[in-house]
Design a protein around this motif. Structure first.
Motif, PDB file in Angstrom:
ATOM      1  N   GLY A 379       0.801  -1.174   0.095  1.00 27.99           N
ATOM      2  CA  GLY A 379      -0.116   0.391   0.277  1.00 27.99           C
ATOM      3  C   GLY A 379       0.170   0.829   0.398  1.00 27.99           C
ATOM      4  N   ASP A 380       1.771   0.990  -0.372  1.00 30.82           N
ATOM      5  CA  ASP A 380       3.260   2.383   0.092  1.00 30.82           C
ATOM      6  C   ASP A 380       2.802   2.915  -2.048  1.00 30.82           C
ATOM      7  N   THR A 381       2.509   3.779  -1.885  1.00 27.09           N
ATOM      8  CA  THR A 381       2.723   3.615  -3.707  1.00 27.09           C
ATOM      9  C   THR A 381       2.666   6.002  -3.358  1.00 27.09           C
ATOM     10  N   PHE A 382       3.391   6.198  -2.603  1.00 25.59           N
ATOM     11  CA  PHE A 382       3.752   7.603  -1.905  1.00 25.59           C
ATOM     12  C   PHE A 382       5.221   7.453  -2.331  1.00 25.59           C
ATOM     13  N   VAL A 383       6.029   7.492  -2.395  1.00 29.99           N
ATOM     14  CA  VAL A 383       7.235   7.067  -2.629  1.00 29.99           C
ATOM     15  C   VAL A 383       7.403   6.761  -4.230  1.00 29.99           C
ATOM     16  N   PRO A 384       7.358   5.366  -4.113  1.00 30.04           N
ATOM     17  CA  PRO A 384       7.965   5.374  -5.449  1.00 30.04           C
ATOM     18  C   PRO A 384       6.716   6.017  -6.552  1.00 30.04           C
ATOM     19  N   MET A 385       5.948   6.600  -6.101  1.00 33.86           N
ATOM     20  CA  MET A 385       5.502   7.524  -6.387  1.00 33.86           C
ATOM     21  C   MET A 385       6.890   8.770  -7.334  1.00 33.86           C
ATOM     22  N   ILE A 386       7.713   9.507  -6.116  1.00 37.58           N
ATOM     23  CA  ILE A 386       8.391  10.757  -5.884  1.00 37.58           C
ATOM     24  C   ILE A 386       9.627  10.177  -6.952  1.00 37.58           C
ATOM     25  N   ILE A 387      10.100   8.999  -6.611  1.00 37.39           N
ATOM     26  CA  ILE A 387      11.168   8.195  -7.095  1.00 37.39           C
ATOM     27  C   ILE A 387      11.115   8.619  -8.490  1.00 37.39           C
ATOM     28  N   SER A 388       9.462   7.735  -9.069  1.00 39.61           N
ATOM     29  CA  SER A 388       9.620   7.790 -10.343  1.00 39.61           C
ATOM     30  C   SER A 388       9.559   9.699 -10.966  1.00 39.61           C
ATOM     31  N   ILE A 389       8.532  10.176 -10.443  1.00 40.35           N
ATOM     32  CA  ILE A 389       9.251  11.841 -10.506  1.00 40.35           C
ATOM     33  C   ILE A 389      10.418  12.177 -10.721  1.00 40.35           C
ATOM     34  N   LEU A 390      11.617  12.163 -10.075  1.00 43.09           N
ATOM     35  CA  LEU A 390      12.346  12.499  -9.655  1.00 43.09           C
ATOM     36  C   LEU A 390      13.217  12.124 -11.008  1.00 43.09           C
ATOM     37  N   SER A 391      13.577  10.873 -11.531  1.00 40.64           N
ATOM     38  CA  SER A 391      13.834   9.755 -12.187  1.00 40.64           C
ATOM     39  C   SER A 391      13.709  10.179 -13.507  1.00 40.64           C
ATOM     40  N   LEU A 392      12.719  10.489 -13.569  1.00 40.19           N
ATOM     41  CA  LEU A 392      11.818  10.685 -14.958  1.00 40.19           C
ATOM     42  C   LEU A 392      12.185  12.895 -15.525  1.00 40.19           C
ATOM     43  N   TRP A 393      12.150  13.555 -14.472  1.00 41.85           N
ATOM     44  CA  TRP A 393      11.719  15.046 -14.501  1.00 41.85           C
ATOM     45  C   TRP A 393      12.683  15.786 -14.496  1.00 41.85           C
ATOM     46  N   LEU A 394      14.055  15.370 -13.581  1.00 44.89           N
ATOM     47  CA  LEU A 394      15.367  15.518 -13.039  1.00 44.89           C
ATOM     48  C   LEU A 394      16.341  15.254 -13.555  1.00 44.89           C
ATOM     49  N   ILE A 395      15.899  13.903 -14.454  1.00 47.16           N
ATOM     50  CA  ILE A 395      16.755  13.169 -14.866  1.00 47.16           C
ATOM     51  C   ILE A 395      16.838  12.920 -16.267  1.00 47.16           C
ATOM     52  N   ARG A 396      15.566  11.859 -16.810  1.00 42.66           N
ATOM     53  CA  ARG A 396      15.449  11.476 -17.849  1.00 42.66           C
ATOM     54  C   ARG A 396      14.411  12.547 -19.435  1.00 42.66           C
ATOM     55  N   ILE A 397      14.114  13.063 -19.328  1.00 43.04           N
ATOM     56  CA  ILE A 397      13.578  14.572 -19.630  1.00 43.04           C
ATOM     57  C   ILE A 397      14.570  15.603 -19.842  1.00 43.04           C
ATOM     58  N   PRO A 398      15.665  15.784 -18.576  1.00 43.94           N
ATOM     59  CA  PRO A 398      16.899  17.124 -19.405  1.00 43.94           C
ATOM     60  C   PRO A 398      17.316  16.430 -19.842  1.00 43.94           C
ATOM     61  N   LEU A 399      18.211  14.892 -19.591  1.00 43.32           N
ATOM     62  CA  LEU A 399      19.438  14.628 -20.600  1.00 43.32           C
ATOM     63  C   LEU A 399      18.506  14.349 -21.671  1.00 43.32           C
ATOM     64  N   ALA A 400      17.290  14.364 -22.345  1.00 39.72           N
ATOM     65  CA  ALA A 400      17.172  13.473 -23.652  1.00 39.72           C
ATOM     66  C   ALA A 400      17.186  15.435 -24.292  1.00 39.72           C
ATOM     67  N   ALA A 401      16.333  16.011 -23.489  1.00 35.39           N
ATOM     68  CA  ALA A 401      17.009  17.185 -24.542  1.00 35.39           C
ATOM     69  C   ALA A 401      18.318  18.120 -24.398  1.00 35.39           C
ATOM     70  N   ILE A 402      18.900  17.229 -23.521  1.00 37.87           N
ATOM     71  CA  ILE A 402      20.286  17.354 -23.821  1.00 37.87           C
ATOM     72  C   ILE A 402      21.072  17.398 -24.528  1.00 37.87           C
ATOM     73  N   PHE A 403      21.144  15.615 -24.623  1.00 34.81           N
ATOM     74  CA  PHE A 403      21.474  15.165 -25.160  1.00 34.81           C
ATOM     75  C   PHE A 403      21.187  14.555 -26.788  1.00 34.81           C
ATOM     76  N   SER A 404      20.136  15.098 -27.187  1.00 34.17           N
ATOM     77  CA  SER A 404      19.456  15.434 -28.460  1.00 34.17           C
ATOM     78  C   SER A 404      20.389  16.668 -29.040  1.00 34.17           C
ATOM     79  N   MET A 405      20.345  17.629 -29.028  1.00 34.42           N
ATOM     80  CA  MET A 405      21.401  18.473 -29.275  1.00 34.42           C
ATOM     81  C   MET A 405      22.358  18.539 -29.769  1.00 34.42           C
ATOM     82  N   PHE A 406      23.186  17.084 -29.212  1.00 36.98           N
ATOM     83  CA  PHE A 406      24.592  17.142 -29.783  1.00 36.98           C
ATOM     84  C   PHE A 406      24.789  15.798 -30.574  1.00 36.98           C
ATOM     85  N   PHE A 407      24.039  14.919 -30.198  1.00 39.72           N
ATOM     86  CA  PHE A 407      23.358  13.197 -30.863  1.00 39.72           C
ATOM     87  C   PHE A 407      22.566  12.445 -31.351  1.00 39.72           C
ATOM     88  N   GLY A 408      21.345  13.536 -31.514  1.00 38.56           N
ATOM     89  CA  GLY A 408      20.136  13.769 -32.453  1.00 38.56           C
ATOM     90  C   GLY A 408      18.890  12.780 -31.974  1.00 38.56           C
TER      91      GLY A 408
END
Length: 448
Positions: A379-408
């Motif tokens: 029944g603990d869904t809150f912390v997994p949510m926070i982890i998912s948000i952090l890995s997606l919005w602080l890591i995946r999306i910013p890196l995708a935007a930055i990497f795509s400028m250099f590596f397509g």
């Protein structure tokens, strides 16, 4: 219904997961068959249009399905605790909520599908087809929600086989209707949308008939359904974090789709074909994750933490092994798999590059998802949510935007495994604290 609180842990988990895996395979065939047929019969533009529609669909249904997951967790815990009165009230409340939710989503989807597609930088040559596809799917949303409600209830009670039978029938019907509507009637992308809606309706109908004929306890009685506010609030408390997580994940997918759309129709088509293959490849992981969640929910409800720990270890071993085998196969045969969707050389090249990049990290996803499944079962869904948000919005999306400028486009692909690895690290750190054990609805004591 299946009691998961007694018997060999490995055997129970595998026997529970396999029907769910087969069901997920047939469920995924809805989108895959659509993509294969339109990609080869109508063209790569239609393939791109179907794929570009998915993040929007997922966005609008994710919150409601997240709350449904909260109800499923309560169902498994009340069943494990043998509290049948609360179990019945939870089932009734789930039916009522999903019916109302499906109507709201249908209206919102039809009203705003075009606006969202334009905001996502969808290529001009596919936006019309994408909107046609979306509006038809949204019009039949009550069918999709109805089937998922019945499946979620049965799985929470330990029955993963019956939903499989419904989806097999519906998927076979979908394939036949796709061929008739697209090849014979020449309806194009509208044909695959109508085939999907009709097939989902048949699946829902079979579910209702089965429950009413075989399970008096689970019968859908429209004149006596009772909405329990307290249970809904509890379901909301458990499921809302997952729903919010799925919505934020959907926004993330839309952000990635926005970046992919900027590279043109060939890249969109290659990306969509690759993600269809990727969805099949990761199904064993997600099926075992759902299985360990139901297993953990029932055993935590019964106060059997030792079985939860053993089940967790066994499921990680099975899932990681399957992930490694799958990655090996994709590395050598990914090119041929992409070719099934479209014969364009550039589409095949782009899709193959995506698959080779992400498949090497499937084992990371397996370890993370199984561990998260145990916590969700508690029944603990809150912390997994926070982890998912952090890995997606602080890591995946910013890196995708930055990497795509250099590596397509390849830069976008590489942001995915980096985010997975970060998510696994955060998940393991939280799991080791043991705080997730205190979330069990039936009063499990963490020290036991």
């Amino acid at each position: 219904m299946k009691d998961l609180t007694n018997g060999n842990e490995a055997s129970l988990i595998v026997r529970f997961a396999i029907p769910m895996l087969l069901g997920n395979v047939f469920q995924q065939l809805y989108n895959t068959v659509d993509s294969v047929i339109v990609g080869n019969v109508v063209g790569k533009e239609a393939l791109a249009a179907v794929g570009a529609s998915f993040p929007i669909l997922f966005l609008l249904i994710s919150l409601v399905l997240g709350v449904t997951m909260g109800a499923t967790i309560l169902i498994s815990q009340y069943f494990g605790a043998k509290d049948y009165e609360k179990l019945r009230r939870t089932i009734d409340t789930t039916y009522v909520f999903l019916f109302i939710g499906s109507i709201v989503i249908s209206v919102l989807g039809i009203l705003f599908s075009g606006t969202i597609l334009r905001a996502m930088n969808t290529p001009a040559d596919i936006i019309g087809q994408a909107q046609t596809y979306l509006n038809i799917i949204f019009g039949g949303m009550v069918m999709l929600f109805g089937y998922n409600a019945i499946s979620a209830i049965l799985r929470g009670l330990g029955d993963s086989k019956t939903p499989l039978y419904f989806i097999i029938i519906a998927t076979l019907l979908n394939i036949v209707l796709d061929l008739i509507f697209v090849i014979v009637f020449k309806w194009g992308i509208a044909g695959v949308a109508w085939a999907t809606v009709i097939s989902q309706g048949v699946s829902f109908l079979f579910g209702v008939l089965y429950l009413n004929k075989n399970h008096d306890f689970l019968k859908i009685r429209l004149n006596s359904l009772k909405f329990d506010r307290d249970i809904f609030v509890r379901s909301l408390r458990i499921g809302l974090p997952t729903g919010v997580q799925q919505m934020l994940f959907s926004f993330g997918m839309m952000a990635l789709q926005f970046l992919v759309n900027g590279f043109g129709t060939d890249t969109v088509a290659g990306f969509i074909a690759a993600t269809r293959v990727d969805s099949f490849a990761t199904m064993p992981i997600f099926s075992f994750g759902a299985a360990i969640s139901a297993f953990a929910g029932q055993n935590l409800g019964a106060g059997k933490m030792d079985r939860v720990s053993k089940g967790h270890r066994i499921t990680i071993f099975i899932s990681v092994t399957l992930a490694l085998v799958t990655a090996f196969l994709i590395f050598f045969f990914g090119n041929s798999l992409i070719r099934l969707f479209n014969s364009d050389a550039e589409v095949i090249r782009i899709g193959t590059e995506y698959l080779k990049t992400v498949s090497a990290f499937y084992a990371v996803v397996a370890w993370m998802f199984i561990t998260t499944g145990v916590m969700r079962g508690a029944g603990d869904t809150f912390v997994p949510m926070i982890i998912s948000i952090l890995s997606l919005w602080l890591i995946r999306i910013p890196l995708a935007a930055i990497f795509s400028m250099f590596f397509g486009a390849n830069g976008i692909w590489w942001s995915i495994p980096v985010a997975w690895s970060s998510g696994l690290l955060m998940t393991l750190l939280y799991y080791r604290t043991g705080k997730w054990k205190s979330k069990v609805a039936t009063g499990f004591e963490p020290g036991k």
